[in-house]
Design an enzyme around this catalytic site. Sequence first.
Site, mmCIF file in Angstrom:
data_model
loop_
_atom_site.group_PDB
_atom_site.id
_atom_site.type_symbol
_atom_site.label_atom_id
_atom_site.label_comp_id
_atom_site.label_asym_id
_atom_site.label_seq_id
_atom_site.Cartn_x
_atom_site.Cartn_y
_atom_site.Cartn_z
ATOM 1 N N HIS A 62 182.477 121.233 -9.334
ATOM 2 C CA HIS A 62 181.396 121.943 -8.650
ATOM 3 C C HIS A 62 181.520 121.800 -7.136
ATOM 4 O O HIS A 62 182.250 120.959 -6.637
ATOM 5 C CB HIS A 62 180.016 121.481 -9.126
ATOM 6 C CG HIS A 62 179.679 120.066 -8.812
ATOM 7 N ND1 HIS A 62 180.190 119.004 -9.527
ATOM 8 C CD2 HIS A 62 178.890 119.535 -7.854
ATOM 9 C CE1 HIS A 62 179.706 117.883 -9.029
ATOM 10 N NE2 HIS A 62 178.929 118.173 -8.003
ATOM 11 N N HIS A 64 179.249 121.585 -3.490
ATOM 12 C CA HIS A 64 177.990 121.365 -2.774
ATOM 13 C C HIS A 64 178.236 121.756 -1.332
ATOM 14 O O HIS A 64 179.251 121.369 -0.762
ATOM 15 C CB HIS A 64 177.615 119.878 -2.749
ATOM 16 C CG HIS A 64 176.900 119.394 -3.949
ATOM 17 N ND1 HIS A 64 175.534 119.478 -4.079
ATOM 18 C CD2 HIS A 64 177.342 118.795 -5.067
ATOM 19 C CE1 HIS A 64 175.184 118.943 -5.233
ATOM 20 N NE2 HIS A 64 176.267 118.522 -5.855
ATOM 21 N N TYR A 126 173.049 113.254 0.908
ATOM 22 C CA TYR A 126 173.219 113.487 -0.530
ATOM 23 C C TYR A 126 174.567 114.147 -0.810
ATOM 24 O O TYR A 126 175.296 113.754 -1.715
ATOM 25 C CB TYR A 126 172.081 114.356 -1.058
ATOM 26 C CG TYR A 126 172.253 114.789 -2.486
ATOM 27 C CD1 TYR A 126 172.008 113.905 -3.538
ATOM 28 C CD2 TYR A 126 172.690 116.072 -2.806
ATOM 29 C CE1 TYR A 126 172.187 114.290 -4.852
ATOM 30 C CE2 TYR A 126 172.866 116.459 -4.124
ATOM 31 C CZ TYR A 126 172.612 115.573 -5.136
ATOM 32 O OH TYR A 126 172.794 115.959 -6.428
ATOM 33 N N GLN A 130 178.199 112.690 -2.890
ATOM 34 C CA GLN A 130 178.718 113.333 -4.088
ATOM 35 C C GLN A 130 180.185 113.025 -4.329
ATOM 36 O O GLN A 130 180.655 113.085 -5.434
ATOM 37 C CB GLN A 130 178.522 114.858 -4.030
ATOM 38 C CG GLN A 130 177.078 115.272 -4.088
ATOM 39 C CD GLN A 130 176.425 114.787 -5.344
ATOM 40 O OE1 GLN A 130 176.870 115.080 -6.452
ATOM 41 N NE2 GLN A 130 175.356 114.025 -5.206
#
Length: 138
Positions: A62, A64, A126, A130
């Site tokens: 994924h 971000h 944040y 990750q």
Amino acid sequence: MPNLYQSLSHSRWNCKYHLIFIPKKRQKVLFGQIRQDLVKIFHELANQKESRIVEGSLSIDHVHMCIEIPPKYAVSSVIGFLKGKSAIAIARTFHGKTRNYNGAHFWARGYAVSTVGFDEEIIKQYIREQSDNENRLF
């Protein structure tokens, strides 16, 4: 204190978004050369839409990013542009497609997006957490 706002001809703005999206079927394909190329591709595509990736992270399955998008562009159109053009670039570079590629999709259809507001440092932290430094987009 740094200037928090950008300017257009008739407006001042600070529009940042936390964006998350995944490859089709959440396949674990974001590694190696694809990862390195996607960093450059995302920055170039964002720049074409007068946007800027403030913080980013590529995990194996994924993406971000904290992205700054001017209010003259719809958020969905910029995200569609990033995902669509990056999928075409991946197909041409890694799958040998050469002409007008628009067949199989690399990215899943959906995405998650939220406004950052005054919590920008929390969101950036944040995103940093990750993954390790080699996975960061910025």
